[in-house]
Design an enzyme around this catalytic site. Sequence first.
Site, PDB file in Angstrom:
ATOM      1  N   THR A   1     -30.447  65.193  84.507  1.00  0.00           N
ATOM      2  CA  THR A   1     -29.685  65.410  83.294  1.00  0.00           C
ATOM      3  C   THR A   1     -30.653  65.989  82.294  1.00  0.00           C
ATOM      4  OG1 THR A   1     -28.543  63.417  83.600  1.00  0.00           O
ATOM      5  CG2 THR A   1     -28.811  63.912  81.493  1.00  0.00           C
TER       6      THR A   1
ATOM      7  N   ARG B   1     -16.177  59.268  88.620  1.00  0.00           N
ATOM      8  CA  ARG B   1     -17.201  58.521  88.132  1.00  0.00           C
ATOM      9  C   ARG B   1     -17.852  59.343  86.952  1.00  0.00           C
ATOM     10  NH1 ARG B   1     -22.983  59.337  86.649  1.00  0.00           N
ATOM     11  NH2 ARG B   1     -24.090  57.254  86.438  1.00  0.00           N
ATOM     12  N   VAL B   2     -17.870  58.489  85.784  1.00  0.00           N
ATOM     13  CA  VAL B   2     -18.378  59.178  84.519  1.00  0.00           C
ATOM     14  C   VAL B   2     -19.675  58.289  84.222  1.00  0.00           C
ATOM     15  CG1 VAL B   2     -18.090  59.508  82.086  1.00  0.00           C
ATOM     16  CG2 VAL B   2     -16.224  60.270  83.702  1.00  0.00           C
ATOM     17  N   GLY B   3     -20.713  58.724  83.747  1.00  0.00           N
ATOM     18  CA  GLY B   3     -21.865  57.961  83.570  1.00  0.00           C
ATOM     19  C   GLY B   3     -22.093  57.949  81.992  1.00  0.00           C
ATOM     20  N   ASP B   4     -23.341  57.632  81.818  1.00  0.00           N
ATOM     21  CA  ASP B   4     -23.590  57.671  80.178  1.00  0.00           C
ATOM     22  C   ASP B   4     -23.711  58.725  79.507  1.00  0.00           C
ATOM     23  OD1 ASP B   4     -25.774  58.239  81.754  1.00  0.00           O
ATOM     24  OD2 ASP B   4     -27.262  57.441  80.308  1.00  0.00           O
TER      25      ASP B   4
ATOM     26  N   THR C   1     -31.746  59.616  79.797  1.00  0.00           N
ATOM     27  CA  THR C   1     -31.563  60.181  81.057  1.00  0.00           C
ATOM     28  C   THR C   1     -31.935  59.025  82.234  1.00  0.00           C
ATOM     29  OG1 THR C   1     -32.448  61.679  83.093  1.00  0.00           O
ATOM     30  CG2 THR C   1     -33.825  61.036  81.231  1.00  0.00           C
ATOM     31  N   GLY C   2     -31.368  58.708  83.284  1.00  0.00           N
ATOM     32  CA  GLY C   2     -31.453  57.894  84.288  1.00  0.00           C
ATOM     33  C   GLY C   2     -30.444  57.282  85.061  1.00  0.00           C
TER      34      GLY C   2
ATOM     35  N   GLY D   1     -27.019  55.746  85.121  1.00  0.00           N
ATOM     36  CA  GLY D   1     -26.493  55.746  83.759  1.00  0.00           C
ATOM     37  C   GLY D   1     -25.619  54.463  83.611  1.00  0.00           C
TER      38      GLY D   1
END
Length: 292
Positions: free
Chosen positions: A159, A187-190, A209-210, A212
């Site tokens: 990211t 899927r949606v992350g942070d 980042t990481g 999420g």
Amino acid sequence: MSDKFILALHGGAFQKPQDYTEHTAFLETLLKSAWRNLKGGQAALDAVIEAVVGMEDSGLYIAGKGAGPNSEGDYELDASLMDGENAKAGAIAAVRGVKNPVLAARAVMEKTPHVLLAGTGAERFIDECGIERLKDPQAYFTPSHTESQVPKASGSHGTVGALALDRDGNLAAATSTGGLVGKKAGRVGDSPIIGAATWADRDLAISTTGFGEYFMRAVAAYDVRALCAYKGQTLESATATVLDGIKDAGGWGGLIAINKQGDIRLDYRCAGMHRGFVREDGATYARSLPDA
Ligand code: ASP
């Protein structure tokens, strides 16, 4: 107009270190160009967008051109940004075939009353705005990111994010990603969630980042902000509190944070994070692995 300005960026946190000479050299180039622009009076929002577009186009990170595939071999991209001057924000999630997701996030902020557009509706909006789409996204995204070459889900990284303080004292933050490689379709992350991955106000700016899901559950970026604003913690202590909490919960990752006093944090709880910053003195700092 003050003499003080900052550009800080990250190109993703990771768990398995490799040779990152190219990544670090690229960050240096972006920092030098950001220094010239911010010195010339560029607005913080334009500076973060320019840095993120540069990283999206480089193919070196799992964002934009370098995005990795989900479990169905498709590419769904997420991005967000926030303008600290007026607390406006824009984001897109699970969008296919957009060349520069951060430009789409900006269009959501500037051209709609909304903060987040997702999926096919977001793709139509991007087309209406004339933002560049890719006819064949599979061919465009970096072919080296095949499932055999990139560690799946929790091991992948890349990211990108940027923060700026401009000479008018305004702050901005932007984050862009292809998400965790091998993620479930949809899927949606942070990264597109304001307050989880991205935050900017009149005092500070943050991009994470990481893994999420851990950052979403921790509302990580906003928690750093809240610890500073309501508890009076320093940026260093707030950042450490939030990242330690994520690590204790079983997550991993990092974040970059700056404030209007000129403090800069590039902190992570994993093997490393592509990261860098430049201030008005022009001295650039760019690293991927921990400082010796
Ligand atoms: N935070 C991103 C996500 O979970 C991935 C990353 O930072 O590499 O989608």
